[in-house]
Scaffold this active site. Structure first.
Site, PDB file in Angstrom:
ATOM      1  CG  HIS A 159      -1.648   1.241   1.464  1.00 30.65           C
ATOM      2  ND1 HIS A 159      -2.707   1.658   0.685  1.00 30.65           N
ATOM      3  CD2 HIS A 159      -1.455   2.222   2.392  1.00 30.65           C
ATOM      4  CE1 HIS A 159      -3.147   2.833   1.129  1.00 30.65           C
ATOM      5  NE2 HIS A 159      -2.404   3.200   2.159  1.00 30.65           N
ATOM      6  CG  HIS A 185       0.427   6.420   0.442  1.00 30.12           C
ATOM      7  ND1 HIS A 185      -0.487   7.462   0.478  1.00 30.12           N
ATOM      8  CD2 HIS A 185      -0.076   5.455   1.254  1.00 30.12           C
ATOM      9  CE1 HIS A 185      -1.486   7.124   1.280  1.00 30.12           C
ATOM     10  NE2 HIS A 185      -1.265   5.911   1.770  1.00 30.12           N
ATOM     11  CD  GLU A 221      -4.914   6.177   2.427  1.00 31.07           C
ATOM     12  OE1 GLU A 221      -4.902   5.321   1.512  1.00 31.07           O
ATOM     13  OE2 GLU A 221      -3.986   6.290   3.246  1.00 31.07           O
ATOM     14  CB  SER A 263      -2.290  -0.153  -2.918  1.00 29.47           C
ATOM     15  OG  SER A 263      -3.201   0.332  -1.954  1.00 29.47           O
TER      16      SER A 263
HETATM   17  N1  HBI Z   1      -0.967   5.869  10.559  1.00 31.04           N
HETATM   18  N2  HBI Z   1       0.975   4.671  10.173  1.00 31.04           N
HETATM   19  C1  HBI Z   1      -0.131   5.245   9.700  1.00 31.04           C
HETATM   20  N3  HBI Z   1      -0.403   5.187   8.371  1.00 31.04           N
HETATM   21  C2  HBI Z   1      -1.505   5.772   7.844  1.00 31.04           C
HETATM   22  O1  HBI Z   1      -1.710   5.732   6.615  1.00 31.04           O
HETATM   23  C3  HBI Z   1      -2.386   6.440   8.713  1.00 31.04           C
HETATM   24  C4  HBI Z   1      -2.088   6.464  10.091  1.00 31.04           C
HETATM   25  N4  HBI Z   1      -2.929   7.085  10.932  1.00 31.04           N
HETATM   26  C5  HBI Z   1      -4.110   7.784  10.478  1.00 31.04           C
HETATM   27  C6  HBI Z   1      -4.321   7.707   9.013  1.00 31.04           C
HETATM   28  N5  HBI Z   1      -3.503   7.068   8.249  1.00 31.04           N
HETATM   29  C7  HBI Z   1      -5.455   8.333   8.271  1.00 31.04           C
HETATM   30  O2  HBI Z   1      -6.551   7.478   8.194  1.00 31.04           O
HETATM   31  C8  HBI Z   1      -5.975   9.673   8.739  1.00 31.04           C
HETATM   32  O3  HBI Z   1      -6.549   9.562  10.010  1.00 31.04           O
HETATM   33  C9  HBI Z   1      -4.994  10.769   8.664  1.00 31.04           C
HETATM   34 FE    FE Z   2      -2.551   5.002   3.180  1.00 25.37          FE
END
Ligand code: HBI
Ligand code: FE
Length: 446
Positions: A295, A300, A340, A359
């Site tokens: 992913h 990303h 996302e 992804s």
């Molecule tokens: N933490 N490690 C990690 N990776 C993410 O993609 C991630 C996260 N915490 C929150 C988040 N993504 C999102 O869903 C938003 O809450 C920003």
């Molecule tokens: Fe993500």
């Protein structure tokens, strides 16, 4: 035209010494009261006023400070970009003397200003949440993972696989021990791990060609050349970072698991993307209940090589610094519906720029396929124009395909809409990132 800060600060620098004397104790400003000769400093209140850009707007507002006998000690203006309706606005920061923000004068002032401003608020420093000011301070939040990074839920595909669990523990430790100015440890991925990566690669490659936005596709090609992307090799975060830093200044940083929205978004303010290093369980190569390397690296990473997208992501991060919990949630929901699951238009077609789509072979097809009404009873997602004010309050499921996708005209359009939205959030200060010092500059003490 409202008074601009340029007029005051650049064109007439000689005014500066005079304006600073206004805050000297004993000086009588624009009040009707008797001169105060005391040397005790009078407590000051700071206020933010957002005004429409038109002649006399500031004058109308300042009359009320005079009316309620409130002595202004500082006045600073800052032009804003046009809002969604194309209207020009100005922010004014006003400091004035008052023993208490609960006095009748201050309440009357606020009540009067309500109708003639688009925003009027008292800036209260106690309300500002702590946030990192320098890249090194990401070390303080990187290990505040919501799960431990290696504890799997009982329904995780790798729950009963001790080898997999040990590996997760090992990679979690690598992430937890990482320090901001070190180079990112290289992971020696096993044959099995590379096989899982290849299985995902094989399913995604053709679909990405068809449905990914052009920015993604050109970065992906470049990253095959420069950072080791191939079906036989899982790229290393350090190689991706070296590439991205030249392109847009973005970087990756290892993290053991999920962070809170506030902590995760704070990384983006520093053009830093918290990225996991483990891979999903080999028993289900096309499914993962959590972000994994497929992913992060397929979804990303290539997007961060695009300048508009990189700026867009950082914009969300900067807005989140010190924001209220309510606003952080809005920004997290915007992130969800864009970074996302965002779509954009390209020659009349819908293309994916969101990593959750890029992804996921099933959902990518589902989101981008022909959007004319289906003949049968087949479920079709709803498409809405990208609007952060709508996306920020739009709920979403996390275990099924999205019922709604937001479509931006372009990545540049996504960015400028995000920027105006962030400017409209009730935040008592403006934060900027200085890439030379890797620190956050804030326009007033907080
Ligand atoms: N933490 N490690 C990690 N990776 C993410 O993609 C991630 C996260 N915490 C929150 C988040 N993504 C999102 O869903 C938003 O809450 C920003
Ligand atoms: Fe993500």
């Amino acid at each position: 035209r409202a008074l601009s800060s340029r007029t005051v600060q650049r064109a007439r620098p000689f005014l500066r010494p005079f304006s600073s004397t206004v805050s000297q104790p004993g000086y009588v400003g624009a009040t009707q009261g008797a001169p105060r000769m005391t040397t005790d400093p009078v407590p000051k209140i700071s206020m933010l006023l957002e005004l429409r850009d038109k002649p006399g707007a500031l004058h109308e507002v300042l009359r009320y400070f005079w009316k309620y006998d409130l002595n202004i000690t500082r006045l600073e203006s800052r032009p804003k970009t046009l809002n969604a309706l194309g209207e020009a606005r100005f922010d004014f920061f006003v400091d004035f003397e008052s023993p208490s923000k609960n006095s009748t004068q201050v309440s009357s002032l606020l009540a009067s200003l309500e109708s003639m401003t688009t925003k009027a608020m008292i800036l209260d420093e106690k309300d500002v949440n702590w946030f990192p000011r320098h890249l090194s301070e990401l070390d303080l939040i990187a290990n505040r993972t919501l799960d431990a990074g290696a504890d799997l839920e009982s329904d995780h595909p790798g729950f009963n696989d001790q080898v997999y669990r040990d590996r997760r523990g090992e990679l979690a430790t690598v992430a937890q021990e990482y320090v901001w100015n070190e180079s990112i440890p290289r992971i020696d991925y096993t044959k099995d791990e590379v096989a899982t990566w290849a299985a995902v690669w094989d399913r995604m490659e053709g679909l990405l060609e068809k449905h990914a936005c052009s920015e993604y596709k050109s970065s992906f090609e470049a990253m095959k050349k420069h950072c080791g992307y191939s079906r036989e090799n899982i790229p290393q975060q350090q190689d991706i970072t070296d590439y991205l830093r030249d392109k847009t200044g973005f970087r990756m940083r290892p993290v053991a698991g999920l962070l809170s929205s506030r902590d995760f978004l704070a990384g983006l303010a520093f053009r830093t993307f918290f990225s996991t290093q483990y891979i999903r369980h080999h028993s289900m190569p096309l499914y993962t209940p959590e972000p994994d390397i497929c992913h992060e690296l397929l979804g990303h990473a290539p997007m961060f090589a695009d300048q508009d997208f990189a700026d867009f992501s950082q914009e969300i991060g900067l807005a989140s610094l010190g924001a209220s919990d309510e606003d952080v949630q809005k920004l997290a929901w915007c992130y969800w519906h864009s970074v996302e699951f965002g779509l954009c238009k390209e020659d009349g077609e819908y293309k994916a720029y969101g990593a959750g789509l890029l992804s996921s072979f099933g959902e990518l097809e589902y989101a981008c396929a022909d959007h004319r009404p289906a003949g049968g009873t087949e479920e079709r997602p709803e498409l809405k124009p990208w609007d952060p004010a709508v996306a920020g309050v739009q709920e979403f499921p996390i275990t099924t395909y999205q019922p709604i996708y937001f479509v931006a005209e372009s990545l540049n359009d996504a960015k400028s809409k995000m920027r105006s939205f962030c400017e409209g959030l009730k935040k008592p200060f403006l934060s900027r990132h200085n890439p030379n010092t890797d620190s956050i500059w804030v326009d007033r003490p907080v």
